[in-house]
Design an enzyme around this catalytic site. Structure first.
Site, PDB file in Angstrom:
ATOM      1  N   GLY A 128      -4.577  -4.357  -3.730  1.00 19.59           N
ATOM      2  CA  GLY A 128      -5.562  -3.334  -4.088  1.00 19.59           C
ATOM      3  C   GLY A 128      -4.786  -2.103  -4.499  1.00 19.59           C
ATOM      4  N   GLN A 131       2.019  -6.040  -3.116  1.00 16.91           N
ATOM      5  CA  GLN A 131       2.503  -6.109  -1.732  1.00 16.91           C
ATOM      6  C   GLN A 131       3.804  -5.285  -1.589  1.00 16.91           C
ATOM      7  OE1 GLN A 131       1.535  -9.596  -3.115  1.00 16.91           O
ATOM      8  NE2 GLN A 131      -0.419  -8.682  -2.664  1.00 16.91           N
ATOM      9  N   LYS A 188       1.822   2.025  -5.146  1.00 19.95           N
ATOM     10  CA  LYS A 188       2.349   1.440  -6.380  1.00 19.95           C
ATOM     11  C   LYS A 188       1.416   1.697  -7.560  1.00 19.95           C
ATOM     12  CE  LYS A 188       2.392  -2.522  -4.273  1.00 19.95           C
ATOM     13  NZ  LYS A 188       2.100  -2.084  -2.892  1.00 19.95           N
ATOM     14  N   ASP A 222       0.811  -1.223   0.000  1.00 24.42           N
ATOM     15  CA  ASP A 222       0.000   0.000   0.000  1.00 24.42           C
ATOM     16  C   ASP A 222       0.842   1.269   0.000  1.00 24.42           C
ATOM     17  OD1 ASP A 222      -2.235  -1.667   0.127  1.00 24.42           O
ATOM     18  OD2 ASP A 222      -2.197  -1.685   2.313  1.00 24.42           O
TER      19      ASP A 222
HETATM   20  P1  GDP Z   1      -0.771   0.268  -3.538  1.00 22.49           P
HETATM   21  O1  GDP Z   1      -1.361  -1.005  -3.041  1.00 22.49           O
HETATM   22  O2  GDP Z   1       0.697   0.357  -3.289  1.00 22.49           O
HETATM   23  O3  GDP Z   1      -1.116   0.550  -4.965  1.00 22.49           O
HETATM   24  O4  GDP Z   1      -1.429   1.428  -2.653  1.00 22.49           O
HETATM   25  P2  GDP Z   1      -2.991   1.570  -2.285  1.00 22.49           P
HETATM   26  O5  GDP Z   1      -3.700   2.027  -3.486  1.00 22.49           O
HETATM   27  O6  GDP Z   1      -3.481   0.355  -1.595  1.00 22.49           O
HETATM   28  O7  GDP Z   1      -2.925   2.688  -1.175  1.00 22.49           O
HETATM   29  C1  GDP Z   1      -2.410   3.957  -1.424  1.00 22.49           C
HETATM   30  C2  GDP Z   1      -3.496   4.992  -1.080  1.00 22.49           C
HETATM   31  O8  GDP Z   1      -2.932   6.277  -1.017  1.00 22.49           O
HETATM   32  C3  GDP Z   1      -4.570   5.077  -2.153  1.00 22.49           C
HETATM   33  O9  GDP Z   1      -5.768   5.452  -1.557  1.00 22.49           O
HETATM   34  C4  GDP Z   1      -4.057   6.188  -3.067  1.00 22.49           C
HETATM   35  O10 GDP Z   1      -5.097   6.844  -3.789  1.00 22.49           O
HETATM   36  C5  GDP Z   1      -3.451   7.105  -2.050  1.00 22.49           C
HETATM   37  N1  GDP Z   1      -2.292   7.893  -2.508  1.00 22.49           N
HETATM   38  C6  GDP Z   1      -1.291   7.535  -3.367  1.00 22.49           C
HETATM   39  N2  GDP Z   1      -0.353   8.488  -3.421  1.00 22.49           N
HETATM   40  C7  GDP Z   1      -0.742   9.470  -2.568  1.00 22.49           C
HETATM   41  C8  GDP Z   1      -0.174  10.706  -2.146  1.00 22.49           C
HETATM   42  O11 GDP Z   1       0.909  11.111  -2.546  1.00 22.49           O
HETATM   43  N3  GDP Z   1      -0.883  11.445  -1.243  1.00 22.49           N
HETATM   44  C9  GDP Z   1      -2.086  11.025  -0.739  1.00 22.49           C
HETATM   45  N4  GDP Z   1      -2.690  11.818   0.145  1.00 22.49           N
HETATM   46  N5  GDP Z   1      -2.658   9.865  -1.115  1.00 22.49           N
HETATM   47  C10 GDP Z   1      -1.978   9.094  -2.002  1.00 22.49           C
HETATM   48  P1  IMO Z   2      -0.898  -4.228  -2.210  1.00 22.70           P
HETATM   49  O1  IMO Z   2      -0.434  -4.796  -3.527  1.00 22.70           O
HETATM   50  C1  IMO Z   2      -0.957  -4.564   2.128  1.00 22.70           C
HETATM   51  C2  IMO Z   2      -1.001  -8.596   3.805  1.00 22.70           C
HETATM   52  C3  IMO Z   2      -2.249  -9.030   4.546  1.00 22.70           C
HETATM   53  C4  IMO Z   2      -1.638  -9.962   5.582  1.00 22.70           C
HETATM   54  C5  IMO Z   2      -0.516 -10.637   4.795  1.00 22.70           C
HETATM   55  C6  IMO Z   2      -0.893 -12.004   4.232  1.00 22.70           C
HETATM   56  O2  IMO Z   2      -2.188  -3.526  -2.283  1.00 22.70           O
HETATM   57  O3  IMO Z   2       0.193  -3.429  -1.566  1.00 22.70           O
HETATM   58  P2  IMO Z   2      -2.451 -12.772   2.197  1.00 22.70           P
HETATM   59  O4  IMO Z   2      -3.908 -12.554   1.963  1.00 22.70           O
HETATM   60  O5  IMO Z   2      -1.575 -12.221   1.123  1.00 22.70           O
HETATM   61  O6  IMO Z   2      -2.111 -14.177   2.531  1.00 22.70           O
HETATM   62  O7  IMO Z   2      -2.142 -11.924   3.552  1.00 22.70           O
HETATM   63  O8  IMO Z   2      -0.204  -9.760   3.735  1.00 22.70           O
HETATM   64  N1  IMO Z   2      -1.223  -8.121   2.419  1.00 22.70           N
HETATM   65  C7  IMO Z   2      -1.159  -6.833   2.059  1.00 22.70           C
HETATM   66  N2  IMO Z   2      -0.989  -5.711   2.813  1.00 22.70           N
HETATM   67  N3  IMO Z   2      -1.064  -4.471   0.795  1.00 22.70           N
HETATM   68  C8  IMO Z   2      -1.209  -5.561   0.024  1.00 22.70           C
HETATM   69  O9  IMO Z   2      -1.191  -5.531  -1.320  1.00 22.70           O
HETATM   70  C9  IMO Z   2      -1.320  -6.824   0.656  1.00 22.70           C
HETATM   71  N4  IMO Z   2      -1.494  -8.090   0.229  1.00 22.70           N
HETATM   72  C10 IMO Z   2      -1.414  -8.866   1.313  1.00 22.70           C
HETATM   73  O10 IMO Z   2      -2.899  -7.933   5.139  1.00 22.70           O
HETATM   74  O11 IMO Z   2      -1.048  -9.212   6.613  1.00 22.70           O
HETATM   75 MG    MG Z   3      -2.899  -1.672  -1.806  1.00 25.62          MG
END
Ligand code: GDP
Ligand code: IMO
Ligand code: MG
Length: 433
Positions: free
Chosen positions: A40, A225, A16, A13
């Site tokens: 996600g 991840q 990416k 998260d």
């Molecule tokens: P990913 O799994 O690495 O793609 O990250 P996620 O999408 O799960 O979580 C990142 C969250 O931060 C999402 O809600 C994005 O829309 C948000 N986001 C990404 N870059 C920025 C930023 O520079 N500032 C803020 N405030 N939100 C961001």
């Molecule tokens: P993105 O790509 C954050 C975490 C789960 C749990 C552990 C194992 O959005 O960054 P799993 O279901 O993979 O067996 O869970 O890994 N986890 C993540 N945490 N971002 C993710 O993906 C994750 N995918 C798995 O919360 O701790």
């Molecule tokens: Mg994510």
């Protein structure tokens, strides 16, 4: 010509999805190489949010090839729903192609059921998985009993493999967890319908990517991840069940490692973690609460609250080493605005020793580690409209400089908001990293 892998440097998260969407502009092929719909990835384009779980984050651009590689585990219903959702919102560009590897493994209902049942039975030892069946699907792959996409497409093979698996899994589900047994016939009907819908997307994606490489096209590998959820290099057993490090971009997509020339590490300006497991810089006070609220730190997949803490350079240094990171994309810098003091963890102290480059593998040892912090002054100015480094207040620039120094890696991008345009681009990894 560079091909770039983008990976998370923390526990996922990091942003990416946003960065891959941005970089996809400069790429021809975007490839997911591991994980599944535990991921996600959030994209915000023209104020509109899209969360992708399986489809590569280049999908909103026209004239691209998006590939779900062999290293991914695919829940067919999730994939089909994701395609439908994009279609119904008019977000599938006409000339962009989507492919799914015939070698990718399929997530089956028994995988989800085992995942959830184990977590329930965990007795305080739960991992906090996403409950999507990711771990059990990878277990079957390694145990050589998994069902691949190509098996799903072959009625006879599918029936035979399914029956064998359901018999074994029912034994485990009923005996170990007192769950209701699954019905193989019902699963067969359900998955046959998915097979027909998925068929048009299925390909030997290693060949697809290879043909693009031969034409001199640029490939962008999208990690899911983060490095510390890597099954080998993460905080085991509180990890996911795949290799998340950049090296797996090669095996997980069927191209040689020499094809991947640049690695970008995505790093949030603080640290978050969803689920259980060690977290040295975790803040359980009002600052942690503030990061969670301002950063809207809720899981994009499960909606769970993310745990928050200070930026941890020990994590980032380990990721940089393990993935060969050449440039860091720093995200969510805007979330730190308004904090009087900022802390960066530069080491873990335990028994008079300090770990600065690596996270101790032993969990009992890690549990006894204390963070060593450097403190800096924060800033109050709104930075969400900054587009050049000079638009940032002095203290924000000092924070960045410090981070570069401590990480030993240059920043190549700074994100100051969720929107695609809310970005300070310092270098183009396809060209100048
Ligand atoms: P990913 O799994 O690495 O793609 O990250 P996620 O999408 O799960 O979580 C990142 C969250 O931060 C999402 O809600 C994005 O829309 C948000 N986001 C990404 N870059 C920025 C930023 O520079 N500032 C803020 N405030 N939100 C961001
Ligand atoms: P993105 O790509 C954050 C975490 C789960 C749990 C552990 C194992 O959005 O960054 P799993 O279901 O993979 O067996 O869970 O890994 N986890 C993540 N945490 N971002 C993710 O993906 C994750 N995918 C798995 O919360 O701790
Ligand atoms: Mg994510």
């Amino acid at each position: 010509m560079a091909n770039v892998a983008v990976v998370g440097t923390q526990w996922g998260d990091e942003g990416k999805g946003k960065v891959v969407d941005l970089y996809a502009e400069n790429a021809d092929v975007i490839v997911r190489f591991q994980g599944g719909n535990n991921a996600g990835h959030t994209l915000v384009v023209k104020g509109e949010q899209t969360i992708l779980h399986l489809i590569p984050s280049g999908i909103l651009h026209d004239n691209k090839t998006c590939v779900i590689g062999n290293g991914v585990v695919v829940d067919p219903l999730v994939l089909l729903e994701e395609i439908d959702r994009l279609k119904s919102r008019g977000l599938l560009p006409p000339n962009t192609k989507l492919y799914v590897s015939e070698n990718a493994h399929v997530i089956m209902p028994y995988h989800r059921k085992v995942d959830v049942a184990r977590e329930k039975k965990g007795g305080g030892k739960a991992i906090g998985t996403t409950g999507r069946g990711i771990g059990p699907a990878y277990e079957d792959k390694v145990a050589r009993v998994g069902i691949r996409i190509c098996d799903l497409l072959d009625e006879k093979v599918f029936r035979e493999k399914l029956n064998r698996n359901v018999e074994e899994k029912n034994f485990y589900l009923t005996g170990r967890f007192h769950e209701e047994p699954l019905n193989a016939k019902k699963i067969y009907e359900e998955y046959r319908a998915y097979a027909d819908k998925i068929r048009p997307y299925v390909a030997d994606t290693s060949v697809v990517i290879h043909n693009e490489l031969k034409k001199g096209k640029k490939i962008l590998f999208e990690g899911a991840q983060g490095c510390h959820l890597d099954v080998d290099h993460g905080t085991y057993p509180f990890v996911t069940s795949s290799n998340t490090a950049a090296g797996n971009a090669s095996c997980g997509s069927g191209v040689g490692p020499s094809a991947i020339s640049k690695v970008v590490g995505i790093c949030k300006a603080y640290t978050t973690r969803v689920g259980e497991g060690p977290f040295i810089t975790e803040l359980t006070d009002e600052i942690g609460e503030r990061l969670q609220q301002v950063g809207r730190e809720f899981g994009s997949t499960t909606g769970r609250k993310r745990r928050c803490g200070w930026l941890d350079l020990v994590l980032v240094r380990q990721s940089a080493r393990v993935s060969g990171i050449g440039g860091i994309a720093l995200t969510k810098l805007d979330v730190l605005t308004g904090l009087k003091k900022l802390k960066i963890c530069v080491g873990y102290r335990v028994d008079g020793k300090e770990f600065t480059e690596s996270v101790p593998a032993s969990l009992p040892l890690l549990a006894r580690c204390e963070p060593v912090y450097e403190e800096m002054d924060g800033w109050d100015e709104d930075i969400s409209t900054a587009r050049h480094i000079k638009d940032l207040p002095k203290n924000a620039r000092s924070y960045i400089k410090k981070l570069e120094q401590l990480a030993g890696t240059k920043l190549i991008l700074i994100s100051v908001g969720a929107g695609r345009e809310q970005t300070i681009v310092l270098k183009n990894p396809f060209r100048d990293v």
